[in-house]
Design an enzyme around this catalytic site. Sequence first.
Site, PDB file in Angstrom:
ATOM      1  N   HIS A   3      -4.546  -5.795  -1.422  1.00 21.36           N
ATOM      2  CA  HIS A   3      -5.321  -5.317  -0.152  1.00 21.36           C
ATOM      3  C   HIS A   3      -6.659  -6.195   0.739  1.00 21.36           C
ATOM      4  O   HIS A   3      -7.483  -6.094   1.575  1.00 21.36           O
ATOM      5  CB  HIS A   3      -6.021  -3.935  -0.392  1.00 21.36           C
ATOM      6  CG  HIS A   3      -5.429  -2.483  -0.161  1.00 21.36           C
ATOM      7  ND1 HIS A   3      -4.556  -2.579  -1.377  1.00 21.36           N
ATOM      8  CD2 HIS A   3      -4.957  -1.780   0.344  1.00 21.36           C
ATOM      9  CE1 HIS A   3      -3.613  -1.640  -0.721  1.00 21.36           C
ATOM     10  NE2 HIS A   3      -4.217  -0.965   0.616  1.00 21.36           N
ATOM     11  N   GLU A  30      -1.903  -3.069  -7.962  1.00 23.04           N
ATOM     12  CA  GLU A  30      -2.889  -3.664  -7.216  1.00 23.04           C
ATOM     13  C   GLU A  30      -3.719  -2.084  -6.838  1.00 23.04           C
ATOM     14  O   GLU A  30      -3.012  -0.793  -7.050  1.00 23.04           O
ATOM     15  CB  GLU A  30      -3.023  -4.502  -6.408  1.00 23.04           C
ATOM     16  CG  GLU A  30      -1.782  -3.682  -4.989  1.00 23.04           C
ATOM     17  CD  GLU A  30      -2.904  -3.125  -4.170  1.00 23.04           C
ATOM     18  OE1 GLU A  30      -3.636  -3.203  -3.606  1.00 23.04           O
ATOM     19  OE2 GLU A  30      -2.252  -2.092  -3.250  1.00 23.04           O
ATOM     20  N   SER A  61       1.188  -0.998  -0.218  1.00 21.31           N
ATOM     21  CA  SER A  61       0.296   0.174  -0.339  1.00 21.31           C
ATOM     22  C   SER A  61       0.595   1.607   0.058  1.00 21.31           C
ATOM     23  O   SER A  61       1.724   1.314  -1.056  1.00 21.31           O
ATOM     24  CB  SER A  61      -1.288   0.371   1.544  1.00 21.31           C
ATOM     25  OG  SER A  61      -2.027   0.597   0.911  1.00 21.31           O
TER      26      SER A  61
END
Length: 298
Positions: free
Chosen positions: A269, A195, A97
């Site tokens: 995630h 992602e 992230s």
Amino acid sequence: MRIVAPACPPSREEVARGVDLLTSWGLQAELGEHVFDQWGYMAGRDEDRVSDLNEAFSDPGVRAVIAAKGGKGTYRIVDDLDTDAIGRDPKPVVGFSDITHIHLALWSRCRLATLHGPFAKRDDTYTGPASAESLRRALMTTDPVTLHRDPSEASADVVVDGTATGILMGGNLDTIRTETGAGLPSLQGAILFLEHQRGTGLGEVDRALTQLIRSRALDGLRGIALGQFLGFERDLGDPALGGWGIRDILHDRLAGLGVPVLGGLPAGHGTNPPTIPLGTRATIDTATGTLTVLPAVV
């Protein structure tokens, strides 16, 4: 192993459980000084968060660094990372992230292979035994990592046939977009992993991909590996958006690049995230639906 918080502050209870897991593998886990600080929505002031990172980079007793949590804030400190120190004493950095900023900076400035993997905070609902074992293997063995296409993932139908081999780079799409024109390394000859987190719509995915294309950041790619795009799991097309869903946006923006694209990788995630080396040689094969990556540790 040193646990640091480059972005948002973690839960003390979850970090304690993460420490228990790491020590159960025979590792010595210690905390950076400012892990539980709070300044606004971040884990302490910028200078304190980057100090924890740089102390871990320069300490010869620290053999790996793991982020306690993602969120927001890493982009504020990435220019002050002591990449000279970690270049002299390479050690893997684990996170995903917002931690993608660190992965990109360490590859760009000292060619350090890192690990796109779960945070030190442990929550069995999110990081169960399979995720923990994936992290252990990536940290403590030299086995290659192979991910298989999952037909249930929102990106699974996005495929441009072929095989490709190159250095695996990437991570979170929003983070990569933020680094465009700042700290994004050249992607020439790379396999790009992407992602996307829950909470944004098709337009934001479109904007991010279009910015990367218009900036020429994707020129010279050898292939694209698509992980999870959360929030679009049941996206069958929105009549208000001309019937388009996430698969349409991804195919429309990426198919024209003329490189193999493999969608549907169960990484990002979502729950039970695997650990994937970044900065090592990888191969995507759309016929077998696999991404295979060489280890980041020796």
